[in-house]
Design a protein around this motif. Sequence first.
Motif, PDB file in Angstrom:
ATOM      1  N   PRO A 126     -53.867 -21.011   6.419  1.00  0.00           N
ATOM      2  CA  PRO A 126     -53.276 -19.811   5.819  1.00  0.00           C
ATOM      3  C   PRO A 126     -53.596 -18.586   6.684  1.00  0.00           C
ATOM      4  O   PRO A 126     -54.735 -18.438   7.134  1.00  0.00           O
ATOM      5  N   VAL A 127     -52.584 -17.753   6.895  1.00  0.00           N
ATOM      6  CA  VAL A 127     -52.790 -16.578   7.760  1.00  0.00           C
ATOM      7  C   VAL A 127     -52.297 -15.331   7.025  1.00  0.00           C
ATOM      8  O   VAL A 127     -51.136 -15.281   6.598  1.00  0.00           O
ATOM      9  N   LEU A 128     -53.181 -14.345   6.879  1.00  0.00           N
ATOM     10  CA  LEU A 128     -52.767 -13.043   6.335  1.00  0.00           C
ATOM     11  C   LEU A 128     -52.263 -12.201   7.494  1.00  0.00           C
ATOM     12  O   LEU A 128     -52.908 -12.143   8.541  1.00  0.00           O
ATOM     13  N   VAL A 129     -51.134 -11.531   7.276  1.00  0.00           N
ATOM     14  CA  VAL A 129     -50.505 -10.773   8.368  1.00  0.00           C
ATOM     15  C   VAL A 129     -50.693  -9.283   8.111  1.00  0.00           C
ATOM     16  O   VAL A 129     -50.321  -8.785   7.041  1.00  0.00           O
ATOM     17  N   THR A 153     -57.643 -15.277   9.143  1.00  0.00           N
ATOM     18  CA  THR A 153     -57.668 -16.680   8.694  1.00  0.00           C
ATOM     19  C   THR A 153     -59.051 -16.973   8.110  1.00  0.00           C
ATOM     20  O   THR A 153     -60.000 -16.217   8.333  1.00  0.00           O
ATOM     21  N   PRO A 154     -59.181 -18.112   7.424  1.00  0.00           N
ATOM     22  CA  PRO A 154     -60.531 -18.530   7.022  1.00  0.00           C
ATOM     23  C   PRO A 154     -61.349 -18.873   8.273  1.00  0.00           C
ATOM     24  O   PRO A 154     -60.794 -19.297   9.287  1.00  0.00           O
ATOM     25  N   PHE A 179     -62.520 -15.477   2.934  1.00  0.00           N
ATOM     26  CA  PHE A 179     -61.053 -15.380   2.958  1.00  0.00           C
ATOM     27  C   PHE A 179     -60.494 -15.134   1.551  1.00  0.00           C
ATOM     28  O   PHE A 179     -59.503 -14.440   1.391  1.00  0.00           O
ATOM     29  N   VAL A 180     -61.166 -15.688   0.543  1.00  0.00           N
ATOM     30  CA  VAL A 180     -60.668 -15.532  -0.844  1.00  0.00           C
ATOM     31  C   VAL A 180     -60.574 -14.047  -1.199  1.00  0.00           C
ATOM     32  O   VAL A 180     -59.568 -13.581  -1.751  1.00  0.00           O
ATOM     33  N   THR A 181     -61.613 -13.300  -0.863  1.00  0.00           N
ATOM     34  CA  THR A 181     -61.584 -11.866  -1.193  1.00  0.00           C
ATOM     35  C   THR A 181     -60.485 -11.157  -0.402  1.00  0.00           C
ATOM     36  O   THR A 181     -59.727 -10.345  -0.955  1.00  0.00           O
ATOM     37  N   LEU A 182     -60.375 -11.505   0.884  1.00  0.00           N
ATOM     38  CA  LEU A 182     -59.379 -10.805   1.701  1.00  0.00           C
ATOM     39  C   LEU A 182     -57.955 -11.131   1.251  1.00  0.00           C
ATOM     40  O   LEU A 182     -57.085 -10.260   1.241  1.00  0.00           O
ATOM     41  N   LYS A 183     -57.714 -12.385   0.857  1.00  0.00           N
ATOM     42  CA  LYS A 183     -56.336 -12.711   0.445  1.00  0.00           C
ATOM     43  C   LYS A 183     -55.998 -12.046  -0.893  1.00  0.00           C
ATOM     44  O   LYS A 183     -54.866 -11.630  -1.098  1.00  0.00           O
ATOM     45  N   VAL A 226     -58.107 -11.187 -12.609  1.00  0.00           N
ATOM     46  CA  VAL A 226     -57.745 -12.571 -12.273  1.00  0.00           C
ATOM     47  C   VAL A 226     -58.358 -12.951 -10.922  1.00  0.00           C
ATOM     48  O   VAL A 226     -58.912 -14.041 -10.750  1.00  0.00           O
ATOM     49  N   GLY A 227     -58.278 -12.040  -9.959  1.00  0.00           N
ATOM     50  CA  GLY A 227     -58.836 -12.320  -8.627  1.00  0.00           C
ATOM     51  C   GLY A 227     -60.331 -12.610  -8.690  1.00  0.00           C
ATOM     52  O   GLY A 227     -60.822 -13.533  -8.029  1.00  0.00           O
TER      53      GLY A 227
END
Length: 309
Positions: A126-129, A153-154, A179-183, A226-227
């Motif tokens: 998974p990649v955050l852009v 990425t993670p 990564f969970v927090t960043l996504k 929820v996050g």
Amino acid sequence: MEKPPASARRLRIAVVGLGGIGGAAAGLLARTGRYDVTACVRQPLDRLYVEGPEGVFDVPLRTFTDPAAVRTVDWVLLCTKTHETGAAGAWLKKLCTPATTVAALQNGIDHQERIAPYVNGAAIVPVLVYYNGERLAPDRVRYRPVSANELVTPDDAGGRAFAELMQPTPLHVLTSADFVTLKWRKLLINAAANPVTALTLQRQAVLRRPDIYALCLDVLAEAAKVGRAEGAALADDEPQRMMTSLMTFSPELGTSMYFDRLAGKPFEVEALTGAIVAAGQRHGIATPLNGVLLALLRAISEENAKTAR
Ligand SMILES: NC(=O)c1ccc[n+]([C@@H]2O[C@H](COP(=O)([O-])OP(=O)(O)OC[C@H]3O[C@@H](n4cnc5c(N)ncnc54)[C@H](OP(=O)(O)O)[C@@H]3O)[C@@H](O)[C@H]2O)c1
């Protein structure tokens, strides 16, 4: 730029979806001269022009328009909108083996679940852009870096391999152990501005109205709850921080949902608001405001999908 030894096999990379994000990534990877880059597209082209902070460059690019014509590759960069993943599945099924890695440069939090059905057991990253990409013409894209880390990425084997792949390009990859927090932060920044601009058909200036600002805070408070249940380390004042950050953006900016609605296209409802509501249901957390947004957005997007190509 350092070249690989002549004996090394060039990694084969296929970019699926040559829009703002995929076009910039394909052009920058092809320019390194290190990789065998192809693009899977609906409209063929021979050269790609890329406008970036250092000016414009162009590269020859091999494109395919028929999934039956492609062979398997080492890497796939999946760069379609999230709701186009199913349509891109025909490409993924032909490009992927268990030895392939698919980097999903898409919004949302459920990259793995969304893509796994199509990739023949390939690894998924998974990649955050964080860069801004815009397709100006079928053969021309513009990208603008908006943060020190353009991609996130993670911090695992797949994420590190992706960072190494992108290393010769100007797109810097941050690999994160959280990564969970960043996504979830990335989801939150989209969760208010996208629905509100799409529903009101107004640019980000609308977020400055006191009533809309207050609504956004409440929408984000639901999403942040929820996050946190999903394991994201979101601060108590995360909604306020998100709104403060949104207020630094130009009021003239649109959002991708706003532009897709203007163009009469379907938009990324399920991957954004839909993901918040679904995760809330998993944790027994009520999300009534996001639920209202979701119903309204679905009604428009699904109607658009009937008439769009
Ligand atoms: N743009 C940004 O600044 C930005 C920033 C952060 C995150 N993101 C995320 O990045 C992802 C990609 O966004 P984007 O802005 O690059 O989208 P985009 O400009 O709409 O590009 C998507 C591309 O995918 C192509 N496509 C769709 N289905 C296809 C198929 N079956 N076969 C081949 N090509 C197909 C489309 O082709 P056609 O042109 O033929 O329709 C289009 O060129 C999204 O999840 C978005 O939310 C974007």
